[in-house]
Design a protein around this motif. Structure first.
Motif, PDB file in Angstrom:
ATOM      1  N   GLU A   1       1.560  81.756 -45.594  1.00 21.54           N
ATOM      2  CA  GLU A   1       1.881  80.815 -44.523  1.00 21.54           C
ATOM      3  C   GLU A   1       2.327  81.548 -43.263  1.00 21.54           C
ATOM      4  OE1 GLU A   1       4.712  78.310 -46.532  1.00 21.54           O
ATOM      5  OE2 GLU A   1       3.125  77.064 -47.422  1.00 21.54           O
ATOM      6  N   LYS A   2       3.178  82.562 -43.419  1.00 19.94           N
ATOM      7  CA  LYS A   2       3.647  83.339 -42.270  1.00 19.94           C
ATOM      8  C   LYS A   2       2.494  84.103 -41.616  1.00 19.94           C
ATOM      9  CE  LYS A   2       8.461  83.885 -43.649  1.00 19.94           C
ATOM     10  NZ  LYS A   2       9.521  84.836 -44.056  1.00 19.94           N
ATOM     11  N   ALA A   3       1.621  84.675 -42.428  1.00 16.00           N
ATOM     12  CA  ALA A   3       0.454  85.390 -41.890  1.00 16.00           C
ATOM     13  C   ALA A   3      -0.440  84.426 -41.118  1.00 16.00           C
ATOM     14  CB  ALA A   3      -0.322  86.074 -43.014  1.00 16.00           C
ATOM     15  N   GLY A   4      -0.678  83.256 -41.689  1.00 18.87           N
ATOM     16  CA  GLY A   4      -1.488  82.251 -41.005  1.00 18.87           C
ATOM     17  C   GLY A   4      -0.887  81.860 -39.665  1.00 18.87           C
ATOM     18  N   ASN A   5       0.434  81.664 -39.642  1.00 17.86           N
ATOM     19  CA  ASN A   5       1.111  81.325 -38.381  1.00 17.86           C
ATOM     20  C   ASN A   5       0.935  82.434 -37.353  1.00 17.86           C
ATOM     21  OD1 ASN A   5       2.016  78.862 -39.346  1.00 17.86           O
ATOM     22  ND2 ASN A   5       3.985  79.673 -40.005  1.00 17.86           N
ATOM     23  N   ALA A   6       1.124  83.677 -37.784  1.00 20.73           N
ATOM     24  CA  ALA A   6       1.011  84.810 -36.860  1.00 20.73           C
ATOM     25  C   ALA A   6      -0.412  84.959 -36.335  1.00 20.73           C
ATOM     26  CB  ALA A   6       1.459  86.097 -37.556  1.00 20.73           C
ATOM     27  N   LEU A   7      -1.391  84.677 -37.192  1.00 23.53           N
ATOM     28  CA  LEU A   7      -2.790  84.782 -36.792  1.00 23.53           C
ATOM     29  C   LEU A   7      -3.281  83.563 -36.014  1.00 23.53           C
ATOM     30  CD1 LEU A   7      -4.189  86.194 -40.140  1.00 23.53           C
ATOM     31  CD2 LEU A   7      -4.355  87.344 -37.913  1.00 23.53           C
TER      32      LEU A   7
ATOM     33  N   LYS B   1       5.149  91.857 -38.691  1.00 22.02           N
ATOM     34  CA  LYS B   1       6.513  91.474 -38.296  1.00 22.02           C
ATOM     35  C   LYS B   1       6.824  90.059 -38.766  1.00 22.02           C
ATOM     36  CE  LYS B   1       6.797  94.502 -34.308  1.00 22.02           C
ATOM     37  NZ  LYS B   1       6.603  94.613 -32.869  1.00 22.02           N
ATOM     38  N   GLU B   2       5.867  89.146 -38.607  1.00 24.91           N
ATOM     39  CA  GLU B   2       6.060  87.753 -39.022  1.00 24.91           C
ATOM     40  C   GLU B   2       6.197  87.653 -40.541  1.00 24.91           C
ATOM     41  OE1 GLU B   2       6.467  83.625 -38.683  1.00 24.91           O
ATOM     42  OE2 GLU B   2       6.380  85.050 -37.034  1.00 24.91           O
ATOM     43  N   VAL B   3       5.379  88.406 -41.266  1.00 31.49           N
ATOM     44  CA  VAL B   3       5.400  88.360 -42.737  1.00 31.49           C
ATOM     45  C   VAL B   3       6.628  89.069 -43.286  1.00 31.49           C
ATOM     46  CG1 VAL B   3       4.150  89.097 -44.825  1.00 31.49           C
ATOM     47  CG2 VAL B   3       2.890  88.118 -42.891  1.00 31.49           C
ATOM     48  N   GLY B   4       7.094  90.110 -42.573  1.00 33.67           N
ATOM     49  CA  GLY B   4       8.270  90.844 -43.031  1.00 33.67           C
ATOM     50  C   GLY B   4       7.941  92.011 -43.959  1.00 33.67           C
ATOM     51  N   GLN B   5       6.723  92.538 -43.844  1.00 32.71           N
ATOM     52  CA  GLN B   5       6.298  93.707 -44.625  1.00 32.71           C
ATOM     53  C   GLN B   5       5.672  94.706 -43.654  1.00 32.71           C
ATOM     54  OE1 GLN B   5       7.798  92.088 -47.881  1.00 32.71           O
ATOM     55  NE2 GLN B   5       6.781  94.035 -48.053  1.00 32.71           N
TER      56      GLN B   5
ATOM     57  N   GLU C   1      -8.217  78.758 -49.622  1.00 31.83           N
ATOM     58  CA  GLU C   1      -8.021  80.057 -48.986  1.00 31.83           C
ATOM     59  C   GLU C   1      -6.654  80.626 -49.327  1.00 31.83           C
ATOM     60  OE1 GLU C   1     -10.851  79.552 -45.030  1.00 31.83           O
ATOM     61  OE2 GLU C   1      -8.799  78.775 -44.981  1.00 31.83           O
ATOM     62  N   MET C   2      -5.642  79.774 -49.340  1.00 31.22           N
ATOM     63  CA  MET C   2      -4.300  80.228 -49.730  1.00 31.22           C
ATOM     64  C   MET C   2      -4.324  80.781 -51.146  1.00 31.22           C
ATOM     65  SD  MET C   2      -1.614  77.582 -48.020  1.00 31.22           S
ATOM     66  CE  MET C   2      -0.231  78.621 -48.425  1.00 31.22           C
ATOM     67  N   ALA C   3      -4.992  80.074 -52.039  1.00 30.84           N
ATOM     68  CA  ALA C   3      -5.081  80.530 -53.431  1.00 30.84           C
ATOM     69  C   ALA C   3      -5.780  81.888 -53.512  1.00 30.84           C
ATOM     70  CB  ALA C   3      -5.808  79.499 -54.281  1.00 30.84           C
ATOM     71  N   LEU C   4      -6.840  82.081 -52.729  1.00 26.48           N
ATOM     72  CA  LEU C   4      -7.539  83.368 -52.726  1.00 26.48           C
ATOM     73  C   LEU C   4      -6.621  84.503 -52.270  1.00 26.48           C
ATOM     74  CD1 LEU C   4     -11.027  82.356 -51.291  1.00 26.48           C
ATOM     75  CD2 LEU C   4     -10.566  83.258 -53.588  1.00 26.48           C
ATOM     76  N   LEU C   5      -5.800  84.239 -51.272  1.00 22.96           N
ATOM     77  CA  LEU C   5      -4.871  85.257 -50.774  1.00 22.96           C
ATOM     78  C   LEU C   5      -3.723  85.517 -51.746  1.00 22.96           C
ATOM     79  CD1 LEU C   5      -4.835  84.153 -47.048  1.00 22.96           C
ATOM     80  CD2 LEU C   5      -5.673  86.345 -47.918  1.00 22.96           C
ATOM     81  N   MET C   6      -3.450  84.569 -52.629  1.00 25.18           N
ATOM     82  CA  MET C   6      -2.372  84.707 -53.612  1.00 25.18           C
ATOM     83  C   MET C   6      -2.857  85.310 -54.939  1.00 25.18           C
ATOM     84  SD  MET C   6      -0.525  81.057 -52.741  1.00 25.18           S
ATOM     85  CE  MET C   6       0.545  81.066 -54.154  1.00 25.18           C
ATOM     86  N   MET C   7      -4.166  85.315 -55.158  1.00 23.27           N
ATOM     87  CA  MET C   7      -4.717  85.835 -56.412  1.00 23.27           C
ATOM     88  C   MET C   7      -4.630  87.353 -56.477  1.00 23.27           C
ATOM     89  SD  MET C   7      -8.154  83.486 -56.839  1.00 23.27           S
ATOM     90  CE  MET C   7      -8.961  84.783 -57.713  1.00 23.27           C
ATOM     91  N   VAL C   8      -4.468  87.875 -57.693  1.00 22.55           N
ATOM     92  CA  VAL C   8      -4.538  89.323 -57.878  1.00 22.55           C
ATOM     93  C   VAL C   8      -5.992  89.727 -57.653  1.00 22.55           C
ATOM     94  CG1 VAL C   8      -4.263  91.210 -59.526  1.00 22.55           C
ATOM     95  CG2 VAL C   8      -2.616  89.307 -59.517  1.00 22.55           C
ATOM     96  N   PRO C   9      -6.251  90.637 -56.723  1.00 23.64           N
ATOM     97  CA  PRO C   9      -7.636  90.973 -56.368  1.00 23.64           C
ATOM     98  C   PRO C   9      -8.255  91.997 -57.303  1.00 23.64           C
ATOM     99  CG  PRO C   9      -6.144  92.226 -55.014  1.00 23.64           C
ATOM    100  CD  PRO C   9      -5.278  91.327 -55.874  1.00 23.64           C
ATOM    101  N   TYR C  10      -9.560  92.109 -57.195  1.00 26.04           N
ATOM    102  CA  TYR C  10     -10.277  93.240 -57.781  1.00 26.04           C
ATOM    103  C   TYR C  10     -10.173  94.349 -56.745  1.00 26.04           C
ATOM    104  CZ  TYR C  10     -13.877  96.187 -59.736  1.00 26.04           C
ATOM    105  OH  TYR C  10     -14.544  97.253 -60.272  1.00 26.04           O
TER     106      TYR C  10
ATOM    107  N   THR D   1     -12.078  87.286 -45.913  1.00 18.54           N
ATOM    108  CA  THR D   1     -11.745  88.516 -45.190  1.00 18.54           C
ATOM    109  C   THR D   1     -12.485  88.554 -43.851  1.00 18.54           C
ATOM    110  OG1 THR D   1     -11.297  89.758 -47.207  1.00 18.54           O
ATOM    111  CG2 THR D   1     -11.855  91.052 -45.258  1.00 18.54           C
ATOM    112  N   GLU D   2     -13.779  88.226 -43.870  1.00 18.74           N
ATOM    113  CA  GLU D   2     -14.557  88.203 -42.621  1.00 18.74           C
ATOM    114  C   GLU D   2     -13.986  87.185 -41.644  1.00 18.74           C
ATOM    115  OE1 GLU D   2     -18.789  87.852 -43.052  1.00 18.74           O
ATOM    116  OE2 GLU D   2     -18.867  89.431 -44.558  1.00 18.74           O
ATOM    117  N   LYS D   3     -13.579  86.026 -42.148  1.00 12.12           N
ATOM    118  CA  LYS D   3     -12.997  84.989 -41.286  1.00 12.12           C
ATOM    119  C   LYS D   3     -11.707  85.493 -40.636  1.00 12.12           C
ATOM    120  CE  LYS D   3     -10.768  80.457 -41.509  1.00 12.12           C
ATOM    121  NZ  LYS D   3     -10.503  79.259 -42.328  1.00 12.12           N
ATOM    122  N   ILE D   4     -10.846  86.118 -41.427  1.00  9.86           N
ATOM    123  CA  ILE D   4      -9.568  86.624 -40.912  1.00  9.86           C
ATOM    124  C   ILE D   4      -9.811  87.683 -39.843  1.00  9.86           C
ATOM    125  CG2 ILE D   4      -7.519  87.978 -41.522  1.00  9.86           C
ATOM    126  CD1 ILE D   4      -7.609  86.463 -44.283  1.00  9.86           C
TER     127      ILE D   4
END
Length: 150
Positions: free
Chosen positions: A52-58, A27-31, A66-75, A8-11
């Motif tokens: 992937e779309k978020a990464g491209n936009a950023l 807009k890139e992600v579509g949400q 990192e992709m796996a962390l963003l795909m995991m159900v968070p606490y 999160t800090e990196k993003i």
């Protein structure tokens, strides 16, 4: 091993440095900007395609980890203190502390005994111009879920 908090800090640091706006990423992600921001700060999970779309936009290339962390159900609700120290988040708590019982009473009068869902939910945050100073408009739109008798 990267933690979700470190990601999160990196993003946020990269977003700040490059000047990319959450609306552009959304807009890139579509949400919605609210949903994408919540996901990228660790409160919602994304699909691989959304990551992937978020990464491209950023302008970020996420590692597999990192992709796996963003795909995991968070606490969820991962504010580090019981009462937040951040002034903006604290003021939102203050709104609930002062008006929470009023909101509860009015919702129950209109709908009955139940809750507003934060799962079947949308949020819209916008700016409204005002001569006395611009206003923050927050719309919370959640499905009503009645308590069941059994």
């Amino acid at each position: 091993m990267t933690t979700r908090a470190e990601l999160t800090e990196k993003i946020i640091a990269h977003k700040t440095f490059t000047g990319v706006k959450w609306t552009d990423v959304a807009k890139e992600v579509g949400q919605s900007k609210e949903w994408v921001t919540a996901a990228l700060v660790g409160q919602l999970s994304m699909t691989r395609e959304q990551v992937e779309k978020a990464g491209n936009a950023l302008g970020l290339k996420f590692s597999d980890e990192e992709m796996a962390l963003l795909m995991m159900v968070p606490y969820r609700g991962s504010i580090p203190t019981q009462v937040p120290a951040d002034p903006l988040i604290y003021r939102l708590y203050e709104v609930v502390a002062v008006y929470g019982t009023t909101m509860k009473a009015l919702i129950e009068e209109e709908f009955g005994d139940g809750i507003m869902s934060a799962i079947d939910f949308t949020m819209d945050i916008s700016r409204t111009e005002d001569p006395k100073g611009d206003r923050v408009k927050v719309i919370l739109d959640g499905k009503f879920l009645p308590y069941k008798m059994y």
